[in-house]
Write an enzyme that holds these catalytic residues in place. Structure first.
Site, PDB file in Angstrom:
ATOM      1  N   HIS A 149      -4.255  -1.325  13.022  1.00 40.88           N
ATOM      2  CA  HIS A 149      -3.251  -1.930  13.249  1.00 40.88           C
ATOM      3  C   HIS A 149      -2.703  -2.761  14.420  1.00 40.88           C
ATOM      4  O   HIS A 149      -3.203  -2.477  15.390  1.00 40.88           O
ATOM      5  CB  HIS A 149      -2.539  -1.137  12.836  1.00 40.88           C
ATOM      6  CG  HIS A 149      -2.065  -0.578  11.510  1.00 40.88           C
ATOM      7  ND1 HIS A 149      -1.431   0.545  10.959  1.00 40.88           N
ATOM      8  CD2 HIS A 149      -3.102  -0.769  10.755  1.00 40.88           C
ATOM      9  CE1 HIS A 149      -2.018   0.519   9.576  1.00 40.88           C
ATOM     10  NE2 HIS A 149      -1.775  -0.990   8.942  1.00 40.88           N
ATOM     11  N   GLU A 203      -0.582  -1.243  16.969  1.00 38.47           N
ATOM     12  CA  GLU A 203      -0.935   0.037  17.616  1.00 38.47           C
ATOM     13  C   GLU A 203      -2.450   0.308  18.066  1.00 38.47           C
ATOM     14  O   GLU A 203      -3.010   0.543  19.213  1.00 38.47           O
ATOM     15  CB  GLU A 203      -0.583   1.502  17.657  1.00 38.47           C
ATOM     16  CG  GLU A 203       1.349   1.021  16.730  1.00 38.47           C
ATOM     17  CD  GLU A 203       1.159   0.685  15.072  1.00 38.47           C
ATOM     18  OE1 GLU A 203       0.403  -0.144  15.124  1.00 38.47           O
ATOM     19  OE2 GLU A 203       1.796   1.970  14.521  1.00 38.47           O
ATOM     20  N   CYS A 263       2.571   4.481  11.663  1.00 32.64           N
ATOM     21  CA  CYS A 263       1.639   5.506  11.183  1.00 32.64           C
ATOM     22  C   CYS A 263       0.556   6.816  10.985  1.00 32.64           C
ATOM     23  O   CYS A 263       0.840   7.000  12.387  1.00 32.64           O
ATOM     24  CB  CYS A 263       0.580   4.532   9.472  1.00 32.64           C
ATOM     25  SG  CYS A 263      -0.817   4.103  10.104  1.00 32.64           S
ATOM     26  N   CYS A 306      -2.363   5.606  13.411  1.00 33.31           N
ATOM     27  CA  CYS A 306      -1.436   5.106  14.575  1.00 33.31           C
ATOM     28  C   CYS A 306      -1.358   6.148  15.901  1.00 33.31           C
ATOM     29  O   CYS A 306      -1.508   7.191  16.632  1.00 33.31           O
ATOM     30  CB  CYS A 306      -0.978   3.729  14.551  1.00 33.31           C
ATOM     31  SG  CYS A 306      -1.734   2.866  14.019  1.00 33.31           S
TER      32      CYS A 306
END
Lengths: 149, 149
Positions: free
Chosen positions: A56, A58, A86, A89
């Site tokens: 992801h 992040e 999410c 993260c």
């Protein structure tokens, strides 16, 4: 005095990262990490390209930011991310002890707010910065993908 | 018939990974991912070595496992990890849609059970396999570290 470096300014930079993801056929989410009005890390979603659910935006920004700082804690840093983090993260941000998280669009189903992921007591979470732009880009991506299938 | 490949067998392999972390001065947590009684990925905590809060044993095993399988979903896989996963790792496991997670020791404060991290509906979570060994290794690490400071 005009302040050019406000939350919208840095969220636009995160949106530019999200556009890079979009161009690669990735769910368009982007992130930057900022200290003292300077961007020290950038990331965009690469889960398809890398075949890796952990890739992801992040997560990549956290790794890059820690690398830049030479330490694993993101003290005095702000993460700008175009979509609410999410659980994964937000869980990584918990460990990083980051000072501030600013997100664009909400993620009601898989975001950390409704799923009640625990953040570090040192971390402030704020949102809805350029939420419409961030949401529109995601919408465009999913509509295009649906039409291709 | 004797079944040599039971949960204890694979948890011992995860404990060997945890020992590798211990030797590097890392919080000793290890993980392996197994398909059809074969280990396809290994990982141990490297947060200090890599200066990276995301470098938990599970995260590295997830990335390595997906790389081995050539796809990002860990279908029909079991993750063995010596310590109950944190929010970040459980969040990553959610995205991976892994079939089964088996942990050793509980983590009452930072583990996914008490923090209620959402797992994928396809995922079964089981625990307390060689919990004493896993817990003893962690205890030994923290006692040694306290005595050094």
């Amino acid at each position: 005095m005009i302040e050019p470096f406000d939350d919208s300014y840095f969220m636009r930079k995160a949106l530019q990262e999200a556009e890079l993801a979009y161009e690669k056929g990735e769910v368009p989410v982007g992130a930057v990490i900022v200290v003292d009005n300077k961007i020290i890390a950038r990331g965009h979603n690469l889960t398809e390209t890398l075949n890796d659910v952990t890739a992801h935006a992040e997560m990549q920004a956290i790794t890059a930011g820690a690398n830049f700082l030479g330490g694993k804690y993101l003290k005095d840093c702000t993460l700008y991310v175009t979509l609410e983090p999410c659980q994964m993260c937000a869980g990584a941000l918990y460990w990083s002890q980051i000072s501030r998280i600013v997100y664009g669009a909400r993620d009601l189903e898989r975001g950390c707010i409704n799923l009640k992921t625990k953040l570090h007591p040192k971390t402030k979470l704020e949102g809805d910065v350029l939420a419409e732009e961030a949401g529109a880009l995601l919408k465009r991506f999913f509509i295009t993908r649906r039409n291709l299938n």
